[in-house]
Design an enzyme around this catalytic site. Structure first.
Site, PDB file in Angstrom:
ATOM      1  N   ASP A  32      93.827 122.576  35.993  1.00 29.77           N
ATOM      2  CA  ASP A  32      93.750 124.047  35.944  1.00 29.77           C
ATOM      3  C   ASP A  32      92.319 124.554  35.785  1.00 29.77           C
ATOM      4  O   ASP A  32      92.088 125.754  35.694  1.00 29.77           O
ATOM      5  CB  ASP A  32      94.624 124.588  34.804  1.00 29.77           C
ATOM      6  CG  ASP A  32      94.145 124.108  33.432  1.00 29.77           C
ATOM      7  OD1 ASP A  32      93.157 123.348  33.380  1.00 29.77           O
ATOM      8  OD2 ASP A  32      94.738 124.511  32.419  1.00 29.77           O
ATOM      9  N   GLY A  33      91.341 123.639  35.718  1.00 28.40           N
ATOM     10  CA  GLY A  33      89.939 124.061  35.653  1.00 28.40           C
ATOM     11  C   GLY A  33      89.319 123.951  34.273  1.00 28.40           C
ATOM     12  O   GLY A  33      88.101 124.073  34.134  1.00 28.40           O
ATOM     13  N   GLU A  34      90.116 123.738  33.221  1.00 27.47           N
ATOM     14  CA  GLU A  34      89.527 123.610  31.884  1.00 27.47           C
ATOM     15  C   GLU A  34      88.718 122.312  31.783  1.00 27.47           C
ATOM     16  O   GLU A  34      88.995 121.343  32.491  1.00 27.47           O
ATOM     17  CB  GLU A  34      90.630 123.622  30.813  1.00 27.47           C
ATOM     18  CG  GLU A  34      91.225 125.005  30.614  1.00 27.47           C
ATOM     19  CD  GLU A  34      92.220 125.065  29.465  1.00 27.47           C
ATOM     20  OE1 GLU A  34      92.455 124.041  28.792  1.00 27.47           O
ATOM     21  OE2 GLU A  34      92.780 126.159  29.257  1.00 27.47           O
TER      22      GLU A  34
ATOM     23  N   GLN B  69      69.640 139.325  31.044  1.00 28.90           N
ATOM     24  CA  GLN B  69      70.035 140.695  30.660  1.00 28.90           C
ATOM     25  C   GLN B  69      69.843 140.879  29.160  1.00 28.90           C
ATOM     26  O   GLN B  69      70.671 140.467  28.343  1.00 28.90           O
ATOM     27  CB  GLN B  69      71.485 140.998  31.048  1.00 28.90           C
ATOM     28  CG  GLN B  69      71.890 142.410  30.643  1.00 28.90           C
ATOM     29  CD  GLN B  69      72.317 143.303  31.774  1.00 28.90           C
ATOM     30  OE1 GLN B  69      72.698 142.842  32.842  1.00 28.90           O
ATOM     31  NE2 GLN B  69      72.264 144.609  31.553  1.00 28.90           N
TER      32      GLN B  69
ATOM     33  N   HIS C  58      63.425 133.713  30.658  1.00 27.77           N
ATOM     34  CA  HIS C  58      62.915 134.839  31.434  1.00 27.77           C
ATOM     35  C   HIS C  58      61.928 135.696  30.639  1.00 27.77           C
ATOM     36  O   HIS C  58      60.865 136.059  31.136  1.00 27.77           O
ATOM     37  CB  HIS C  58      64.099 135.657  31.957  1.00 27.77           C
ATOM     38  CG  HIS C  58      63.666 136.734  32.878  1.00 27.77           C
ATOM     39  ND1 HIS C  58      62.893 136.485  33.984  1.00 27.77           N
ATOM     40  CD2 HIS C  58      63.875 138.066  32.853  1.00 27.77           C
ATOM     41  CE1 HIS C  58      62.643 137.618  34.598  1.00 27.77           C
ATOM     42  NE2 HIS C  58      63.227 138.592  33.928  1.00 27.77           N
TER      43      HIS C  58
ATOM     44  N   ASP D 215      55.749 138.815  40.561  1.00 25.39           N
ATOM     45  CA  ASP D 215      56.035 140.068  39.849  1.00 25.39           C
ATOM     46  C   ASP D 215      55.329 140.039  38.500  1.00 25.39           C
ATOM     47  O   ASP D 215      54.783 138.990  38.107  1.00 25.39           O
ATOM     48  CB  ASP D 215      57.556 140.315  39.710  1.00 25.39           C
ATOM     49  CG  ASP D 215      58.286 139.191  38.985  1.00 25.39           C
ATOM     50  OD1 ASP D 215      57.668 138.526  38.131  1.00 25.39           O
ATOM     51  OD2 ASP D 215      59.481 138.980  39.268  1.00 25.39           O
TER      52      ASP D 215
ATOM     53  N   LYS E 178      56.777 144.309  41.687  1.00 27.80           N
ATOM     54  CA  LYS E 178      58.096 144.167  42.332  1.00 27.80           C
ATOM     55  C   LYS E 178      59.101 145.078  41.649  1.00 27.80           C
ATOM     56  O   LYS E 178      59.083 145.226  40.428  1.00 27.80           O
ATOM     57  CB  LYS E 178      58.545 142.704  42.201  1.00 27.80           C
ATOM     58  CG  LYS E 178      59.916 142.413  42.783  1.00 27.80           C
ATOM     59  CD  LYS E 178      60.355 140.975  42.486  1.00 27.80           C
ATOM     60  CE  LYS E 178      61.166 140.887  41.218  1.00 27.80           C
ATOM     61  NZ  LYS E 178      61.705 139.545  40.953  1.00 27.80           N
TER      62      LYS E 178
ATOM     63  N   ASP F 209      56.947 131.111  39.695  1.00 26.42           N
ATOM     64  CA  ASP F 209      57.939 132.002  39.100  1.00 26.42           C
ATOM     65  C   ASP F 209      58.822 131.187  38.147  1.00 26.42           C
ATOM     66  O   ASP F 209      58.831 129.952  38.203  1.00 26.42           O
ATOM     67  CB  ASP F 209      58.797 132.658  40.194  1.00 26.42           C
ATOM     68  CG  ASP F 209      59.334 134.025  39.755  1.00 26.42           C
ATOM     69  OD1 ASP F 209      59.231 134.359  38.568  1.00 26.42           O
ATOM     70  OD2 ASP F 209      59.881 134.751  40.621  1.00 26.42           O
TER      71      ASP F 209
END
Ligand code: R5P
Length: 292
Positions: free
Chosen positions: A34-36, A94, A127, A166, A189, A216
């Protein structure tokens, strides 16, 4: 110290252990239908200082869960101290709410890792280094720019110009220029918050007839590098190269970049890829030996 290479960083984990002359404990890993994810340490961790190496490169969400399972379980199994090495730290980009209602993903990451009770984290060219202040435990950023620049220097590109595509990469280009000795500069940028398209403003650069290496932190879709390469070609740069810590290389990024006039793309093994020609093991091992 025991080093545990996680499923996303098997080779890198082995190299780090070798640099530190440390014992390696493997992980049996499988994915359920199931992906677990399922993980099992193949050795004793009780009372040991454990370093788990697990990059959170694509598939980020699965690799993150595997990191959480490994780090949380190491403590359950009685490890004295658990330090996680997450060379590519997903969700770190973010760090602000640009649009109302958005998740500030790095804040959530910091809270989850704290809840798992890790004792420290080492990452590579995160980042923005300032995001590590949000982590309520020792968190260290190391840079791959020195080893990337050294790769080019050893290939005969001493004196090449280092370009940041950038402003966020300015410090990276500066660091590379310290090794290459050919000067550095940066481009402005702007990214469309809705479409993700990038626009790069041209400016006069000291590159006519010179070899240029674009440095970068991440190459994702390749748009940032393609824009910078176009400006470099227009200004008469001789040979153009692209270097990054984290070669995510999504979709046809490699083809896009090479057809924009870039001769070679060089990344590190922070993210295993076809361009991961430089290892970050020595810089990570140095930090583990000095800081943890
Ligand atoms: C963001 O500003 C980063 O430093 C990179 O420049 C960016 O992630 C690269 O993305 P792409 O390859 O999609 O332009």
């Amino acid at each position: 110290m025991i080093v545990v290479p996680g499923p996303a960083s098997k080779e890198l984990g082995g190299k780090i252990a070798k640099e530190l002359n440390a014992k390696v404990i493997g992980v049996f890993f499988k994915q359920f239908p199931d992906g677990e994810s399922y993980v099992r340490f193949e050795g004793e961790l009780e009372n040991e200082n454990v370093v788990i190496v697990q990059s959170t490169c694509p598939p980020q969400d699965s690799n993150l869960i595997r990191l959480f399972l490994l780090a949380g379980t190491a403590k359950d199994l009685g490890a004295e101290k658990v330090v996680v090495v997450v060379p590519y730290l997903a969700y770190a980009r973010q760090d602000k709410r640009f649009l109302p209602g958005e998740a500030v993903s790095v804040n959530v990451m910091a809270r989850v890792l704290k809840a798992i009770d890790i004792d420290g984290l080492v990452t590579v060219n995160v980042h923005e280094e300032k995001v590590l202040k949000k982590f309520d435990f020792p968190a260290k950023n190391v840079s791959a720019m020195g080893v990337l620049a050294k790769y080019f220097k050893e290939k005969g590109f001493d004196g090449a110009f280092a370009l940041a595509p950038d402003d966020g990469a300015l410090e990276l280009a500066k660091e590379a220029a310290e090794v290459l000795g050919g000067g550095y500069d940066w481009l402005y940028k702007k990214r469309d918050l809705h479409t993700g398209e990038v626009e790069t403003k041209a400016k006069k650069l000291d590159v006519a007839g010179r070899d240029v290496i674009i440095f970068d932190d991440i190459i994702s879709t390749g748009g940032t590098i393609v824009n910078a390469a176009k400006i470099l070609k227009e200004q008469g740069a001789r040979r153009i190269f692209a270097a990054c810590a984290h070669p995510l290389l999504i979709g046809n990024a490699v083809e896009r970049i090479l057809s924009s006039g870039v001769e070679e793309i060089v990344g590190t093994d922070s993210v295993p890829s076809m361009v991961s020609k430089v290892s970050v093991a020595p810089v990570i091992a140095k930090s583990l030996a000095e800081d943890f």
